[in-house]
Design a protein around this motif. Structure first.
Motif, mmCIF file in Angstrom:
data_model
loop_
_atom_site.group_PDB
_atom_site.id
_atom_site.type_symbol
_atom_site.label_atom_id
_atom_site.label_comp_id
_atom_site.label_asym_id
_atom_site.label_seq_id
_atom_site.Cartn_x
_atom_site.Cartn_y
_atom_site.Cartn_z
ATOM 1 N N LEU A 175 19.720 33.736 -15.157
ATOM 2 C CA LEU A 175 19.585 32.952 -14.537
ATOM 3 C C LEU A 175 18.920 32.084 -13.094
ATOM 4 C CD1 LEU A 175 21.800 30.140 -14.518
ATOM 5 C CD2 LEU A 175 23.101 31.199 -12.770
ATOM 6 N N TRP A 176 18.405 33.191 -12.467
ATOM 7 C CA TRP A 176 17.412 33.178 -11.917
ATOM 8 C C TRP A 176 16.210 32.435 -12.663
ATOM 9 C CZ3 TRP A 176 17.119 31.696 -6.872
ATOM 10 C CH2 TRP A 176 16.072 32.191 -5.986
ATOM 11 N N ARG A 177 15.785 33.527 -13.198
ATOM 12 C CA ARG A 177 14.465 32.782 -13.847
ATOM 13 C C ARG A 177 14.128 31.688 -14.611
ATOM 14 N NH1 ARG A 177 13.772 38.228 -17.370
ATOM 15 N NH2 ARG A 177 13.189 39.598 -15.417
ATOM 16 N N ARG A 178 15.790 30.270 -15.356
ATOM 17 C CA ARG A 178 15.949 29.477 -15.613
ATOM 18 C C ARG A 178 15.421 28.604 -14.301
ATOM 19 N NH1 ARG A 178 20.653 30.578 -18.822
ATOM 20 N NH2 ARG A 178 19.875 31.454 -20.527
ATOM 21 N N ILE A 198 11.941 28.199 -13.563
ATOM 22 C CA ILE A 198 11.202 27.383 -14.068
ATOM 23 C C ILE A 198 11.534 25.491 -13.816
ATOM 24 C CG2 ILE A 198 10.638 26.755 -16.775
ATOM 25 C CD1 ILE A 198 10.938 29.318 -16.903
ATOM 26 N N TRP A 199 12.837 25.289 -14.075
ATOM 27 C CA TRP A 199 13.007 24.440 -14.110
ATOM 28 C C TRP A 199 13.162 23.219 -12.888
ATOM 29 C CZ3 TRP A 199 13.491 21.987 -18.946
ATOM 30 C CH2 TRP A 199 13.310 22.548 -19.694
ATOM 31 N N VAL A 200 13.642 24.127 -11.554
ATOM 32 C CA VAL A 200 13.548 23.251 -10.893
ATOM 33 C C VAL A 200 12.306 22.779 -10.562
ATOM 34 C CG1 VAL A 200 14.271 23.771 -8.895
ATOM 35 C CG2 VAL A 200 15.793 24.466 -9.222
ATOM 36 N N PRO A 201 11.093 23.426 -10.042
ATOM 37 C CA PRO A 201 10.030 22.741 -9.249
ATOM 38 C C PRO A 201 9.540 21.496 -11.058
ATOM 39 C CG PRO A 201 10.009 25.245 -9.999
ATOM 40 C CD PRO A 201 11.074 24.931 -9.915
#
Length: 122
Positions: free
Chosen positions: A18-21, A24-27
């Motif tokens: 979940l942290w990896r996602r 990627i998605w927040v920036p």
């Protein structure tokens, strides 16, 4: 005989995936929001006003500087109220004045001894 291992295969922990996602998605989301905000300003009434103000200031400053042959400090007094955000740069070698509103508009006025000051097409 060897005893077989009956434990399930190791899977990555759920919080780590979940942290990896999020990384990627927040920036990517922030980049899309920033691009949308910039496009909204550029092509709205604010963007058109910025283009109008930068063209006006470029033309007035060019006429003041090269036609009237006044210095830049004197030309700053000719500016209308509300145009303080427009930045002005002079290129004495090419006899041009560049007026810009950061990130929104940039206009150049060029002096020709025969025709006076003219705005260069953007």
């Amino acid at each position: 005989m060897l005893a077989s291992d009956t434990s399930p295969p190791a899977t990555p922990s759920r919080p780590k995936a979940l942290w990896r996602r999020w990384l990627i998605w927040v920036p990517l989301l922030l980049l899309c929001l920033a691009a949308g905000g910039w496009l909204g300003l550029k092509y709205s009434t604010t963007g058109r006003q910025a283009a109008l103000a930068s063209g006006y200031i470029a033309q007035v400053t060019c006429s003041c500087r090269f036609v009237s042959e006044r210095d830049m400090a004197s030309c700053d007094t000719d500016r209308e109220p509300g145009t303080e955000i427009v930045q002005v740069e002079e290129d004495s070698a090419n006899r041009t004045i560049t007026a810009k509103v950061p990130l929104l508009s940039r206009r150049i006025s060029r002096f020709d001894p025969e025709y006076g000051c003219t705005l260069v097409a953007p």
